[in-house]
Design a protein around this motif. Structure first.
Motif, PDB file in Angstrom:
ATOM      1  N   ALA A 251      26.432   8.406  36.388  1.00  0.00           N
ATOM      2  CA  ALA A 251      26.506   7.825  37.605  1.00  0.00           C
ATOM      3  C   ALA A 251      26.845   6.336  37.487  1.00  0.00           C
ATOM      4  O   ALA A 251      26.728   5.692  36.453  1.00  0.00           O
ATOM      5  CB  ALA A 251      25.014   7.864  38.132  1.00  0.00           C
ATOM      6  N   GLY A 255      26.943   4.719  44.587  1.00  0.00           N
ATOM      7  CA  GLY A 255      26.060   6.072  44.540  1.00  0.00           C
ATOM      8  C   GLY A 255      26.817   7.208  44.098  1.00  0.00           C
ATOM      9  O   GLY A 255      26.404   8.321  44.680  1.00  0.00           O
ATOM     10  N   THR A 272      24.839  12.180  46.667  1.00  0.00           N
ATOM     11  CA  THR A 272      23.545  11.409  46.624  1.00  0.00           C
ATOM     12  C   THR A 272      23.119  10.991  48.083  1.00  0.00           C
ATOM     13  O   THR A 272      22.032  10.271  48.435  1.00  0.00           O
ATOM     14  CB  THR A 272      23.819  10.294  45.793  1.00  0.00           C
ATOM     15  OG1 THR A 272      24.739   9.677  46.382  1.00  0.00           O
ATOM     16  CG2 THR A 272      24.384  10.577  44.486  1.00  0.00           C
ATOM     17  N   SER A 274      23.947   8.199  49.372  1.00  0.00           N
ATOM     18  CA  SER A 274      23.743   6.923  49.182  1.00  0.00           C
ATOM     19  C   SER A 274      25.096   6.286  48.734  1.00  0.00           C
ATOM     20  O   SER A 274      25.782   6.779  47.918  1.00  0.00           O
ATOM     21  CB  SER A 274      22.504   6.586  48.118  1.00  0.00           C
ATOM     22  OG  SER A 274      22.394   5.288  47.795  1.00  0.00           O
ATOM     23  N   ILE A 278      24.244   3.143  41.272  1.00  0.00           N
ATOM     24  CA  ILE A 278      23.052   3.650  40.307  1.00  0.00           C
ATOM     25  C   ILE A 278      23.170   2.722  39.018  1.00  0.00           C
ATOM     26  O   ILE A 278      24.302   2.889  38.585  1.00  0.00           O
ATOM     27  CB  ILE A 278      23.428   5.045  40.406  1.00  0.00           C
ATOM     28  CG1 ILE A 278      23.425   5.793  41.664  1.00  0.00           C
ATOM     29  CG2 ILE A 278      22.350   5.581  39.272  1.00  0.00           C
ATOM     30  CD1 ILE A 278      23.773   7.354  41.751  1.00  0.00           C
ATOM     31  N   SER A 292      18.494   2.746  41.500  1.00  0.00           N
ATOM     32  CA  SER A 292      19.667   1.904  42.362  1.00  0.00           C
ATOM     33  C   SER A 292      19.462   0.848  43.082  1.00  0.00           C
ATOM     34  O   SER A 292      18.430   0.359  42.959  1.00  0.00           O
ATOM     35  CB  SER A 292      20.071   3.063  43.390  1.00  0.00           C
ATOM     36  OG  SER A 292      20.220   4.590  42.928  1.00  0.00           O
ATOM     37  N   LEU A 298      16.594   7.764  43.731  1.00  0.00           N
ATOM     38  CA  LEU A 298      17.065   9.132  43.919  1.00  0.00           C
ATOM     39  C   LEU A 298      16.424  10.065  42.943  1.00  0.00           C
ATOM     40  O   LEU A 298      16.532   9.916  41.760  1.00  0.00           O
ATOM     41  CB  LEU A 298      18.690   9.260  43.744  1.00  0.00           C
ATOM     42  CG  LEU A 298      19.283   8.024  44.657  1.00  0.00           C
ATOM     43  CD1 LEU A 298      20.857   8.154  44.433  1.00  0.00           C
ATOM     44  CD2 LEU A 298      19.332   8.370  46.221  1.00  0.00           C
ATOM     45  N   TYR A 300      16.935  13.672  41.431  1.00  0.00           N
ATOM     46  CA  TYR A 300      17.739  14.967  41.205  1.00  0.00           C
ATOM     47  C   TYR A 300      17.039  16.098  40.601  1.00  0.00           C
ATOM     48  O   TYR A 300      16.421  15.954  39.770  1.00  0.00           O
ATOM     49  CB  TYR A 300      18.981  14.552  40.485  1.00  0.00           C
ATOM     50  CG  TYR A 300      19.991  15.646  40.016  1.00  0.00           C
ATOM     51  CD1 TYR A 300      21.017  15.867  40.732  1.00  0.00           C
ATOM     52  CD2 TYR A 300      19.791  16.549  38.902  1.00  0.00           C
ATOM     53  CE1 TYR A 300      21.892  17.068  40.545  1.00  0.00           C
ATOM     54  CE2 TYR A 300      20.628  17.431  38.392  1.00  0.00           C
ATOM     55  CZ  TYR A 300      21.664  17.826  39.520  1.00  0.00           C
ATOM     56  OH  TYR A 300      22.453  18.861  39.302  1.00  0.00           O
ATOM     57  N   VAL A 305      19.719  16.151  45.838  1.00  0.00           N
ATOM     58  CA  VAL A 305      19.057  14.681  45.705  1.00  0.00           C
ATOM     59  C   VAL A 305      18.143  14.605  47.076  1.00  0.00           C
ATOM     60  O   VAL A 305      18.582  14.779  47.968  1.00  0.00           O
ATOM     61  CB  VAL A 305      20.005  13.787  45.344  1.00  0.00           C
ATOM     62  CG1 VAL A 305      19.618  12.558  45.537  1.00  0.00           C
ATOM     63  CG2 VAL A 305      20.859  13.888  44.091  1.00  0.00           C
ATOM     64  N   LYS A 307      15.993  11.422  48.577  1.00  0.00           N
ATOM     65  CA  LYS A 307      16.221   9.641  48.462  1.00  0.00           C
ATOM     66  C   LYS A 307      14.797   8.989  48.943  1.00  0.00           C
ATOM     67  O   LYS A 307      14.326   9.162  49.890  1.00  0.00           O
ATOM     68  CB  LYS A 307      17.403   9.132  49.303  1.00  0.00           C
ATOM     69  CG  LYS A 307      17.525   7.695  49.447  1.00  0.00           C
ATOM     70  CD  LYS A 307      18.820   7.237  49.961  1.00  0.00           C
ATOM     71  CE  LYS A 307      18.889   7.387  51.395  1.00  0.00           C
ATOM     72  NZ  LYS A 307      20.173   6.918  52.187  1.00  0.00           N
TER      73      LYS A 307
END
Length: 340
Positions: A251, A255, A272, A274, A278, A292, A298, A300, A305, A307
């Motif tokens: 990542a 995002g 994501t 976003s 990250i 982030s 986030l 996963y 994902v 947020k």
């Protein structure tokens, strides 16, 4: 390497050497200014955090290193110099290393309470961005513009290596011609022709690196030879990890995150939801937590994902889980939140 710190880098040219770097000269140590014992150190910019089993240790600006055994009460560690520190790693509950600007490598034998200098080269004007050890003797420190140091004696000596196998073919041809025609120019060019190496991961016999401009690479012989993985994204990657189920995840900018179930041969983009860069991936039992910018966290799990946006909107540089709490190293110091 976290984008918040990565953005502080600037272009520099230096002399290249592949000779071992011995321990710092005593005279150089005498000229160092120790990190100031600050009353508000817990609120300073902190770039990385880890749990070594004895203490939770966080590193950050001006040589600040904090340690705590409960993530509530924090004490500042004894650090012999003032540089921006970028990463910290422990091989067990006592032995660890931290790296940062001015090609700094610090070492501790007591879990992070007191630190000593293993490498310090301000003349290079290059930061290390990550450090990892395979065992107590063999480790790697990586950084800006292809900076790659190796040790086989626990950091008593560090060797600077130029990873020519990571060059694009046209760059390799260019350097070969330059070396024959202008040896001095060749030395200078080697210092800026490779991308920033932001993160290194040791997995059994493999070494995996992630870096700027979509750089991903793997070595299957302890770092002697490297192969670039196929480009999947042109922006920078700041972390790469292997999840508990064997899935690779990387990542970085804006995002962007990707996963691979075949050791980096093919990748799938993660949605994501976003645009925040990250900075770090924390592997959990059932997935990962991605720290982030803009206060965004986030989670996963099973390919999807969720947020969470922290109210202060400050960059989260790294995260760990302790006693059912999320503990953050952020641009405004240590923060915590109950794990949901």
């Amino acid at each position: 390497m976290k984008f918040f710190i990565y953005s502080l880098l600037f272009t520099c040219i230096l002399l290249f050497t592949n000779k071992p770097q011995a321990a710092v000269e005593p005279k150089a140590l005498e000229s160092l200014t120790p990190a100031v014992m600050a009353s508000k150190a817990q609120k300073a910019l902190l770039t990385d955090i880890t749990d070594n089993g004895q203490y939770i240790v966080a590193v950050g600006k001006r040589g600040i290193i904090l340690h705590s055994n409960d993530a509530i009460e924090w004490k500042q560690s004894s650090v012999p110099l003032q540089v921006l520190l970028t990463s910290v790693f422990f091989i067990d509950q006592n032995i660890g290393w931290a790296v940062g600007h001015d090609a700094t490598i610090l070492h501790t034998l007591d879990g992070g309470v007191k630190w000593s200098v293993q490498n310090y080269q301000p003349e290079l004007d290059k930061p290390f961005l990550d450090i990892q050890f395979k065992d107590k003797l063999n480790g790697f420190a990586i950084g800006a513009y292809g900076l790659f140091y190796r040790t086989s004696d626990g950091g008593i000596n560090w060797k600077n290596e130029f990873l020519s196998s990571l060059l694009f073919s046209e760059d390799a041809d260019y350097l070969a011609e330059l070396k024959a025609e202008d040896p001095e120019g060749y030395v200078i060019e080697t210092q800026s022709i490779l991308p920033h190496f932001n993160q290194i991961l040791i997995s059994k016999n493999k070494l995996i690196m992630a870096g700027e401009q979509g750089f991903l690479a793997m070595s299957e012989d302890g770092g002697k030879h490297w192969n670039r993985l196929d480009e999947i994204y042109t922006g920078s990657f700041f972390d790469i990890k292997i999840l508990k189920n064997g899935t690779w995840i990387t990542a970085g900018l804006r995002g962007n995150a990707f996963t691979s179930t075949d050791s980096g041969k093919n990748w799938k983009k993660v949605q994501t939801h976003s645009q925040a860069t990250i900075n770090q991936i924390l592997v959990t039992d059932d997935g990962a937590v991605l720290s982030s910018n803009n206060g965004i966290l986030l989670t996963y799990k099973a390919g999807s994902v969720t947020k969470l946006e922290l109210s202060d909107g400050k960059a989260i540089l790294a995260t760990l889980i302790k006693d059912q709490k999320l503990i953050f190293a952020s641009e405004v110091g240590i923060k915590s939140q109950e794990l949901k």
